[in-house]
Design a protein around this motif. Structure first.
Motif, mmCIF file in Angstrom:
data_model
loop_
_atom_site.group_PDB
_atom_site.id
_atom_site.type_symbol
_atom_site.label_atom_id
_atom_site.label_comp_id
_atom_site.label_asym_id
_atom_site.label_seq_id
_atom_site.Cartn_x
_atom_site.Cartn_y
_atom_site.Cartn_z
ATOM 1 N N ASP A 1 -13.734 4.437 -11.460
ATOM 2 C CA ASP A 1 -13.147 3.211 -10.964
ATOM 3 C C ASP A 1 -13.394 2.258 -12.307
ATOM 4 O OD1 ASP A 1 -12.382 4.304 -8.837
ATOM 5 O OD2 ASP A 1 -13.961 3.097 -7.589
ATOM 6 N N GLN B 1 -12.613 -1.949 -13.229
ATOM 7 C CA GLN B 1 -12.249 -3.116 -12.572
ATOM 8 C C GLN B 1 -12.430 -4.279 -13.418
ATOM 9 O OE1 GLN B 1 -12.194 -4.408 -8.314
ATOM 10 N NE2 GLN B 1 -14.292 -4.131 -8.735
ATOM 11 N N SER C 1 -7.890 -6.850 -11.637
ATOM 12 C CA SER C 1 -7.215 -5.729 -12.492
ATOM 13 C C SER C 1 -8.223 -4.438 -11.792
ATOM 14 C CB SER C 1 -7.484 -5.841 -13.920
ATOM 15 O OG SER C 1 -6.669 -6.781 -14.388
ATOM 16 N N VAL D 1 -8.230 0.215 -11.562
ATOM 17 C CA VAL D 1 -7.535 1.696 -11.710
ATOM 18 C C VAL D 1 -8.503 2.460 -10.945
ATOM 19 C CG1 VAL D 1 -6.570 3.236 -13.097
ATOM 20 C CG2 VAL D 1 -6.382 0.809 -13.646
ATOM 21 N N SER D 2 -8.295 3.355 -10.131
ATOM 22 C CA SER D 2 -9.021 4.281 -9.664
ATOM 23 C C SER D 2 -8.696 5.676 -10.058
ATOM 24 C CB SER D 2 -9.194 4.144 -8.068
ATOM 25 O OG SER D 2 -10.004 5.154 -7.539
ATOM 26 N N THR D 3 -9.485 6.620 -10.555
ATOM 27 C CA THR D 3 -9.008 7.771 -11.152
ATOM 28 C C THR D 3 -9.835 8.923 -10.613
ATOM 29 O OG1 THR D 3 -10.370 8.036 -13.119
ATOM 30 C CG2 THR D 3 -7.870 7.003 -13.223
ATOM 31 N N ASP E 1 -0.756 0.337 -4.782
ATOM 32 C CA ASP E 1 -1.944 -0.267 -4.682
ATOM 33 C C ASP E 1 -3.122 0.421 -4.495
ATOM 34 O OD1 ASP E 1 -0.439 -2.483 -5.638
ATOM 35 O OD2 ASP E 1 -1.097 -4.003 -4.087
ATOM 36 N N HIS F 1 -4.267 1.315 -7.806
ATOM 37 C CA HIS F 1 -4.439 0.439 -9.093
ATOM 38 C C HIS F 1 -3.881 -0.708 -8.571
ATOM 39 C CE1 HIS F 1 -0.364 1.462 -9.164
ATOM 40 N NE2 HIS F 1 -0.443 2.664 -9.306
ATOM 41 N N LEU G 1 -0.801 7.704 -15.010
ATOM 42 C CA LEU G 1 -1.675 6.549 -15.667
ATOM 43 C C LEU G 1 -0.967 6.123 -17.024
ATOM 44 C CD1 LEU G 1 -5.176 8.426 -15.078
ATOM 45 C CD2 LEU G 1 -4.147 6.131 -14.196
ATOM 46 N N ILE H 1 0.715 3.311 -16.050
ATOM 47 C CA ILE H 1 -0.179 2.188 -15.327
ATOM 48 C C ILE H 1 -1.243 1.462 -16.272
ATOM 49 C CG2 ILE H 1 -2.252 2.346 -13.570
ATOM 50 C CD1 ILE H 1 -0.888 4.728 -12.202
ATOM 51 N N TRP H 2 -1.650 2.379 -17.348
ATOM 52 C CA TRP H 2 -2.581 1.511 -18.378
ATOM 53 C C TRP H 2 -1.742 0.612 -18.999
ATOM 54 C CZ3 TRP H 2 -7.202 -0.036 -17.498
ATOM 55 C CH2 TRP H 2 -8.154 0.999 -16.983
ATOM 56 N N GLU I 1 -1.505 -2.475 -16.551
ATOM 57 C CA GLU I 1 -2.660 -3.005 -16.702
ATOM 58 C C GLU I 1 -2.943 -3.927 -17.930
ATOM 59 O OE1 GLU I 1 -4.932 -2.967 -14.426
ATOM 60 O OE2 GLU I 1 -3.990 -1.704 -12.901
#
Ligand code: FAD
Ligand code: DHB
Length: 388
Positions: free
Chosen positions: A175, A177, A269, A271-273, A285, A288, A332, A335-336, A339
């Motif tokens: 994670d 954050q 901010s 992101v959970s991977t 959500d 992320h 991702l 997403i990144w 972010e």
């Protein structure tokens, strides 16, 4: 009950996924804890990227957005008493539409209802099981009765506070954050638009944003203490704060009106991977969060489910799980970038209580650079419209 894909959550991610799957001939059931009335009236996002507009149009749910949404070809950055236009269309060939998230929700619920979809509202105690097997299932209660849905796949579209992310195996999870030391105070106002385009303003007193909803309803936000209570803010205090933060040399002023909704949202901010484990896939959500400054959250939810729907289509049509296997990696990348952009916009426009005088000057210089450099304005515009 049995279905192909059990979808947890009827936000933009869950409803659009169900709609896309239906168009591909794949059956789904949507489970939602709130009522239909609640999801259709919760005020959240407003800015739709070109890609989001395209998918709503291509899949037959864009008619009201085209009729009632407002196409914007630019927005303004305001600082040091001046406003600077970022011409999105000249810089990228694209535009954005301002159309409220709950209107998108209404359009999707209407389309799903018309197609005879199974959407169960007001469910309780949702839990996912057997996600590491090829026979996953969901249990929940509805009207006091325990129910079970067997499925091939489970899609966790239940937002940041949902149950699907915590149900992921903890081993191997990462994670990422960042929690910001401020929130956004949002208001809805009965008034004509103050300006033809959105205004993102940086001021010593904090960030402010002038957005719109319709010719008669306006949406505005200003940076606040995330622990503050909206009841501490009288209408007069809100207008005084907005006027102070938006004051500028050309005498333009935000148009006041009756404030009929106030709320405070925290900013983070996150992101959970990975976004998948076995037969459970997270989207939107649930996986992320971005701070709202870049207007990316709902657009990311849309791009996630677009990928997931394509992966599920390949699985059912060709028996190939290649795309599903790559879902986290493929999602991702976008997403990144979002972010990064949301963090950048947030850092550039908000006041940080612990910033040194040096940091404050560098922040102003960055804005000067962005509005004066064609390269930087273009980079900002490309990210904002979601050009790549
Ligand atoms: P959600 O919309 O959170 O939907 C999740 C759903 O799951 C909810 O309906 C919830 O009730 C349901 N649920 C939760 N738990 C369970 C459970 N256990 N079982 C069943 N159902 C469950 N994004 C943009 O793109 N542009 C913008 O301009 C923008 N502005 C924003 C402004 C603000 C003030 C805020 C707060 C957000 C903004 N966003 C914006 C972000 C955007 O609103 C979210 O990213 C978007 O709602 C994510 O959609 P989602 O479907 O993933 O999750
Ligand atoms: C709105 C929300 C945002 O986060 C943003 O960046 C722009 C507009 C809105 O709600 O209108």
């Amino acid at each position: 009950m049995r279905t192909q894909v059990a979808i947890i959550g009827a936000g933009p991610a869950g409803l659009l996924l169900s709609h896309l799957l239906h168009l591909q001939g794949i059956e789904s059931v949507v489970l939602e804890t709130r009522s239909r009335d609640e999801i259709e009236s919760t005020i959240r996002a407003g800015v739709l990227e070109q890609g989001t507009m395209d998918i709503l149009n291509e899949t037959g749910v864009g008619a009201r957005m085209r009729a009632e949404g407002a196409l914007h070809h630019g927005f303004e950055l305001a600082f040091d008493g001046r406003r600077h236009r970022i011409d999105l269309t000249a810089l990228t060939g694209k535009a954005i539409t301002v159309y409220a998230q709950h209107e998108v929700i209404k359009d999707l619920v209407a389309a799903r209802t018309e197609a005879g979809a199974q959407m169960l509202f007001g469910v309780r105690d949702v839990a996912v099981h057997g996600v590491e097997t090829d026979k996953p299932y969901v249990t929940f209660t509805q009207d006091g009765e325990e129910q079970r849905i067997d499925a091939d796949f489970i899609a966790g579209c239940d937002g940041f506070h949902g149950v699907t992310r915590p149900a992921m195996p903890q081993e191997g999870r990462n994670d990422y954050q960042r929690v910001y030391p401020f929130g956004w105070f949002g208001i809805l106002v009965e008034a004509p638009p103050s300006a033809p385009e959105l205004i993102y303003a940086r001021h010593e007193r904090g960030f402010a944003l002038v957005s719109t909803r319709s010719p008669t309803v306006q949406r505005m936000y200003f940076q606040c203490d995330p622990k503050d209570n909206a009841d501490n803010w009288s209408d007069d205090r809100i207008w005084a704060e907005l006027h102070a933060r938006l004051e500028n040399r050309d005498g333009w002023r935000v148009t006041e009106g009756k404030i009929f909704q106030k709320n405070i949202v925290a900013m983070r901010s996150f992101v959970s991977t990975p976004m998948q484990s076995g037969r459970l896939f997270l989207a939107g959500d649930a996986a992320h969060i971005v701070p709202p400054t870049g207007a990316k959250g709902m657009n990311l939810a849309v791009s996630d489910v677009r990928l997931l729907a394509t992966g599920l289509d390949a699985f059912y049509r060709r028996g190939s799980s290649d795309l599903l296997d790559r879902y986290t990696n493929d999602a991702l990348k976008r997403i990144w970038r979002a972010e990064y952009f949301s963090w950048w916009m947030t850092s550039m426009l908000h006041t940080f209580a612990d910033a040194s005088p040096f940091q404050r000057e560098v922040q102003r210089a960055e804005l000067e650079n962005v509005v004066n450099s064609c390269a930087l304005s273009t980079a900002l515009a490309e990210n904002y419209v979601g050009a790549f």
